[in-house]
Design a protein around this motif. Structure first.
Motif, PDB file in Angstrom:
ATOM      1  N   SER A 173       0.736  -1.034  -0.027  1.00  9.65           N
ATOM      2  CA  SER A 173      -0.200  -0.201   0.599  1.00  9.65           C
ATOM      3  C   SER A 173       0.660   1.051  -0.536  1.00  9.65           C
ATOM      4  CB  SER A 173      -0.848   0.030   0.947  1.00  9.65           C
ATOM      5  OG  SER A 173       0.037   0.254   2.136  1.00  9.65           O
ATOM      6  N   GLU A 181      -2.306   1.963  -2.633  1.00  9.79           N
ATOM      7  CA  GLU A 181      -2.823   1.561  -4.509  1.00  9.79           C
ATOM      8  C   GLU A 181      -3.720   2.165  -4.893  1.00  9.79           C
ATOM      9  OE1 GLU A 181      -3.744   0.022  -7.782  1.00  9.79           O
ATOM     10  OE2 GLU A 181      -4.846  -0.420  -6.128  1.00  9.79           O
ATOM     11  N   PRO A 182      -3.993   2.822  -6.183  1.00  9.81           N
ATOM     12  CA  PRO A 182      -2.598   3.464  -6.615  1.00  9.81           C
ATOM     13  C   PRO A 182      -1.778   4.165  -5.816  1.00  9.81           C
ATOM     14  CG  PRO A 182      -4.639   4.579  -7.924  1.00  9.81           C
ATOM     15  CD  PRO A 182      -4.742   3.885  -6.217  1.00  9.81           C
ATOM     16  N   ASP A 198       4.143  -0.173 -12.576  1.00 12.30           N
ATOM     17  CA  ASP A 198       2.958  -1.488 -12.550  1.00 12.30           C
ATOM     18  C   ASP A 198       3.350  -2.714 -12.702  1.00 12.30           C
ATOM     19  OD1 ASP A 198       1.673   1.032 -12.643  1.00 12.30           O
ATOM     20  OD2 ASP A 198       0.947   0.066 -14.827  1.00 12.30           O
ATOM     21  N   VAL A 237       0.253  -3.104  -7.203  1.00 11.04           N
ATOM     22  CA  VAL A 237       0.007  -1.782  -7.128  1.00 11.04           C
ATOM     23  C   VAL A 237       0.550  -1.363  -8.489  1.00 11.04           C
ATOM     24  CG1 VAL A 237       1.230   0.150  -6.548  1.00 11.04           C
ATOM     25  CG2 VAL A 237       1.502  -2.257  -4.823  1.00 11.04           C
TER      26      VAL A 237
END
Length: 308
Positions: free
Chosen positions: A213, A215-216, A282, A305
């Protein structure tokens, strides 16, 4: 109720311990299971040879004679992971060579593998299969046998200290009309047994989580990757923290199946894992634990993520 036949060293004597029996069995009015019969015969056979772990055990009616049979070519898996509830079957195969007086298809003949802790002459614990092995003759005196050794962790049979290496043996029994008797005359029973035929690992099953985390996340920002390593506690019947272990943090770019190790993270005493990385592209993160002799290897589910 399933009968649990275990042989364990108690005050220097090898005895049937933690043996959960239906009322009829406990009263001696019903036929013993394969497990129960095998444990009784094995104990009596060892006592007949003066092995100290057995001589102090509760005497049986008679002692079995030596059956003309030997074991070889035993094969078993390298390692088995055992959780807190699921039955685990250890598949074993071996060659049985026997005398012409032994009929492997007879209803009163049984053979099977077993695992044990410690040395063959003085094991601290022995586990059999729920049922006897099945054998296929390759000649009049040789057969290939296949059977399972069954572990039911919910029975409370295993202690955490039992995790690790176990030795493997096999036995053959010619009951000669004593099969199915609650109190057989073991002097009429033939038995052959052999330890040291192989070894395997019985491991505590491990679980592992990953949570990445936020995310995003914006490119260049910090991503925190948390996780937790746990393993089966056979004594409580639950999973508990596995602390102070080194675990690899791995990353795979979006669309790739190749995982790259970013760093090794050492968990705290409660098994918690935590580290930070910079967001670049990503992709997915996961933790991976290599395992050891007492605890199984495990890789967590991945956490994706999206980098903006």
């Amino acid at each position: 109720m399933r009968i649990r036949a275990t042989v364990a060293a108690v005050s220097g004597a090898l005895a049937l311990s933690a043996l959960a029996l239906p009322a009829a069995h406990a009263a001696g009015t019903a036929a013993p299971s394969y497990q129960e019969g095998a444990a009784k015969v094995l104990r009596a056979a060892r006592a007949a040879h003066g092995m100290s772990a057995f001589t102090a055990a509760k005497p049986a009616t008679g002692r079995p004679y030596a059956l003309h049979a030997t074991f070889s070519n035993l094969k078993i898996g390298k390692a088995y992971k055992v959780g807190t509830t699921n039955h685990v079957a250890l598949s074993v195969s071996y060659t049985l060579t026997h005398g012409t007086e032994v009929n492997i298809k007879a209803s009163d003949f049984a053979t099977g593998p077993y695992i044990y802790k410690g040395v063959s002459s003085n094991p601290s614990k022995v586990i059999f299969g729920d049922d006897a092995a099945t054998c296929t003759a390759t000649s009049s005196t040789v057969a290939v046998c296949k059977g399972d050794i069954d572990i039911h962790p919910s029975d409370g049979l295993l202690e955490n200290a039992d995790a690790g290496s176990w030795n493997v043996g096999a036995l053959a029994i010619k009951w000669n009309g004593q099969q199915g008797k609650a109190n057989p005359d073991l002097s009429k029973v033939g038995v052959a047994e052999k330890g040291g035929l192989g070894s395997t690992l019985i491991q505590r099953n491990a679980t592992l989580t990953t949570d990445a985390s936020p995310e995003p996340v914006k490119k260049g920002a910090t991503i925190t990757v948390k996780g937790k390593l746990s393993r089966a506690n056979w004594e409580t019947g639950h999973y508990g923290a596995y602390g102070s272990q080194s675990v690899k943090l791995q990353f795979a770019k979006k669309g790739s199946t190749t995982w790259t190790t970013l760093e090794t993270v050492k968990g705290d005493s409660a098994g918690n894992l935590k580290t930070t990385v910079k967001a670049s592209v990503d992709g997915s993160f996961r933790y991976s634990f290599a395992g050891n002799s007492t605890t199984s290897a495990v890789t967590s589910a991945s956490g994706f993520v999206d980098v903006k």
